[in-house]
Design an enzyme around this catalytic site. Structure first.
Site, PDB file in Angstrom:
ATOM      1  N   HIS A  58     -36.118  93.419 128.032  1.00 34.91           N
ATOM      2  CA  HIS A  58     -37.588  93.831 128.657  1.00 34.91           C
ATOM      3  C   HIS A  58     -37.131  96.099 128.964  1.00 34.91           C
ATOM      4  CE1 HIS A  58     -40.757  91.077 129.860  1.00 34.91           C
ATOM      5  NE2 HIS A  58     -40.127  90.794 128.783  1.00 34.91           N
ATOM      6  N   GLU A  60     -36.821  98.045 131.318  1.00 37.97           N
ATOM      7  CA  GLU A  60     -35.872  97.944 133.122  1.00 37.97           C
ATOM      8  C   GLU A  60     -34.542  97.224 133.084  1.00 37.97           C
ATOM      9  OE1 GLU A  60     -40.278  96.722 134.480  1.00 37.97           O
ATOM     10  OE2 GLU A  60     -38.659  96.140 132.949  1.00 37.97           O
ATOM     11  N   CYS A  85     -42.948  92.590 135.225  1.00 38.81           N
ATOM     12  CA  CYS A  85     -42.752  91.380 135.725  1.00 38.81           C
ATOM     13  C   CYS A  85     -42.252  90.863 136.883  1.00 38.81           C
ATOM     14  CB  CYS A  85     -42.702  90.711 134.446  1.00 38.81           C
ATOM     15  SG  CYS A  85     -40.426  90.166 133.866  1.00 38.81           S
ATOM     16  N   CYS A  94     -38.053  91.123 135.940  1.00 35.32           N
ATOM     17  CA  CYS A  94     -37.152  92.295 135.768  1.00 35.32           C
ATOM     18  C   CYS A  94     -37.445  92.621 138.086  1.00 35.32           C
ATOM     19  CB  CYS A  94     -37.935  93.378 135.339  1.00 35.32           C
ATOM     20  SG  CYS A  94     -37.616  93.232 133.141  1.00 35.32           S
ATOM     21  N   SER A 179     -65.521  89.328  86.591  1.00 40.38           N
ATOM     22  CA  SER A 179     -63.603  88.523  86.013  1.00 40.38           C
ATOM     23  C   SER A 179     -62.944  88.916  86.093  1.00 40.38           C
ATOM     24  CB  SER A 179     -64.375  88.798  84.461  1.00 40.38           C
ATOM     25  OG  SER A 179     -64.459  89.852  84.541  1.00 40.38           O
ATOM     26  N   THR A 211     -64.760  90.912  99.891  1.00 42.23           N
ATOM     27  CA  THR A 211     -63.651  91.550  99.831  1.00 42.23           C
ATOM     28  C   THR A 211     -62.851  90.992  98.860  1.00 42.23           C
ATOM     29  OG1 THR A 211     -64.408  93.194 101.259  1.00 42.23           O
ATOM     30  CG2 THR A 211     -62.117  93.065 100.981  1.00 42.23           C
ATOM     31  N   GLU A 296     -60.926  94.978 107.661  1.00 40.75           N
ATOM     32  CA  GLU A 296     -60.343  96.204 106.333  1.00 40.75           C
ATOM     33  C   GLU A 296     -61.827  95.783 105.528  1.00 40.75           C
ATOM     34  OE1 GLU A 296     -57.862  97.442 104.367  1.00 40.75           O
ATOM     35  OE2 GLU A 296     -56.392  97.448 106.443  1.00 40.75           O
ATOM     36  N   GLY A 298     -65.378  93.734 104.517  1.00 42.18           N
ATOM     37  CA  GLY A 298     -66.592  94.538 103.523  1.00 42.18           C
ATOM     38  C   GLY A 298     -67.601  95.014 104.580  1.00 42.18           C
TER      39      GLY A 298
END
Length: 356
Positions: A58, A60, A85, A94, A179, A211, A296, A298
Site C-alpha cells: 500500500h 503508506e 487500513c 498499514c 452480413s 452492437t 459502449e 447500443g
C-alpha cells in the site's frame, strides 16, 4: 486541535501531492482504491509513495520505506488521501506500521467506506496517541476514488456511458444488412485512441446483442498500452455466432443470457431471469469485485441505464457528420459538467445528479 489558515494551506499542498501520486494507479489498483502518501518533516517531504497495483504494498508502506533516515519519522506528519487500513488482507494493516514507526500526526482526506475499515483505522491511530486530521481536500479525494466509493456505498460498480453521435444526434445509420458487420465511424482515429485509454482505466466493458452483431467489436485496448477490461455482452437467446471477436478466447468474457451453456476457455455464461438484465449485471459485478464498468452500446442499452438511473457518468463525442436519419442518440436531462474540443470533435462529460 483548531487548524489555522496557514496549517490548512500546508495540509492542502501535501494532500494534493498525495492525490497526484495516487492517480498513477488508475486502472491498476482495482478493486482496491487509488492511494498516495507523503511524509513531511520540518516542512520538507522526506518520503512518498503510492499503491502501484492490486495485491502490492500500500501507499503508506511504500512511503515509509522510501524515508532514508527512519529516525525522522517520530517527528513527522504522514499525509494520505484515504484512511489507512486496519485489517489483514493481501497485505498487513498499514495502521500498525504507522504506529510502530512512531509517526506523530496523520492527515487524511477521506474515510474509507469499506466495512472492514470505516473509521476503525482512525480510531486505532487515535488510541495510539497519534494526532489525526480528517477532511483535507475531501472533494478531490471523492473524485479520485469515485469508483471505489460508489462500489462500497451503493453496492454496484461505477457506470460510465460512452457513445459518439453525429451533429444531428444519431449514433448509427439504419442497417438492415449485417452480413459484413463493422462499426459506423463518427469520430477519427485519435478519438478512438482516447477511448482505448479509457478502457484501460475500467475493470469491465459492456455491449448489447445488436452492437456485438452489427459492429463485431474486439473491446480491447490494441491502440493503447494497458490492461484489457473484462468483456461483457448481453445475449439473451445465445443467438450471437461463435465467430465474433468477442468469442476469440483472448480476453476474459462474460455473457449474460436467459439460456444455459457450459463455460469455455475465458468465456463465462451467467444466467439471468426476467427481461431487465441491468440489476443482475450490477449484482454480478458487485459479487465479483468489479468496481467500474464502461458501457459502449447500443442505443437501447444506453436508454435502459438512463431510465433506471443506473449510471454515474456519460462521455459523449459529437462529430461534424450529418446522417439526417438513423438510430437516435440517447437523451440525458443533465447539463454537461465539462465540454471541450478534441481534434475537431466536441467531448461532453455528464455527471448523474446523484454524484454532483
Amino acid at each position: 486541535m483548531q487548524i489555522t489558515r496557514q496549517m490548512e494551506k500546508e495540509h492542502s499542498k501535501y494532500m494534493q501531492r498525495c492525490i497526484d501520486l495516487a492517480y498513477n494507479g488508475l486502472g491498476l489498483t482495482s478493486p482496491n482504491p487509488m492511494v498516495g502518501c507523503v511524509i513531511v518533516h520540518d516542512h520538507h517531504i522526506i518520503g512518498e509513495g503510492y499503491h502501484f497495483e492490486f495485491g502490492g504494498p500500500h501507499a503508506e508502506v511504500n512511503a515509509i520505506a522510501s524515508v532514508e533516515n527512519k529516525e525522522l519519522l517520530k517527528d513527522s506528519t504522514l499525509y494520505v488521501n484515504l484512511e489507512p487500513c486496519s485489517h489483514y488482507g493481501k497485505t498487513p494493516p498499514c495502521v500498525d506500521l504507522i504506529i510502530s514507526s512512531k509517526i506523530k500526526q496523520v492527515v487524511i482526506s477521506n474515510i474509507d467506506p469499506h466495512e472492514k475499515v470505516a473509521g476503525k483505522g482512525i480510531e486505532k491511530l487515535k488510541q495510539a496517541g497519534i494526532q489525526v486530521e480528517i477532511g483535507i481536500l475531501e472533494e478531490a479525494g471523492n473524485e479520485l476514488n469515485k469508483r471505489f466509493f460508489t462500489f462500497h456505498k451503493q453496492q454496484r460498480p461505477y457506470v460510465i456511458l460512452k457513445w459518439a453521435q453525429t451533429h444531428d444526434k444519431f449514433i448509427d445509420v439504419l442497417r438492415s444488412n449485417i452480413s459484413k458487420p463493422q462499426p459506423t465511424w463518427i469520430t477519427d482515429e485519435s478519438t478512438r485512441i482516447l477511448v482505448h485509454k479509457w478502457r484501460t482505466e475500467e475493470q469491465a466493458i459492456l455491449v448489447g446483442t445488436h452492437t456485438a452483431l452489427k459492429d463485431n467489436p474486439r473491446l480491447n485496448v490494441r491502440d493503447w498500452f494497458g490492461k484489457n477490461p473484462i468483456r461483457m455482452v448481453i445475449d439473451k437467446k445465445l443467438s450471437l455466432p461463435d465467430h465474433l471477436h468477442l468469442f476469440d478466447n483472448s480476453i476474459q468474457t462474460v455473457v449474460f443470457t436467459h439460456a444455459s451453456r457450459e463455460n469455455k476457455k475465458n468465456i463465462h455464461y451467467v444466467t439471468l431471469k426476467g427481461n431487465n438484465f441491468i440489476p443482475g449485471i450490477m449484482d454480478y459485478c458487485y459479487q465479483n469485485q468489479i468496481i467500474s464498468i464502461i458501457v459502449e452500446g447500443g442505443s437501447s442499452l444506453f436508454q435502459w441505464f438512463i431510465e433506471q438511473n443506473m449510471w454515474d457518468e456519460a462521455r459523449v463525442f459529437t462529430g461534424k457528420l450529418i446522417f439526417e436519419n438513423g438510430v437516435d442518440a440517447p437523451e440525458i436531462k443533465e447539463s454537461a459538467k465539462e465540454e471541450g474540443s478534441f481534434n475537431n470533435t466536441l467531448l461532453s462529460i455528464y455527471m448523474h445528479q446523484q454524484h454532483v
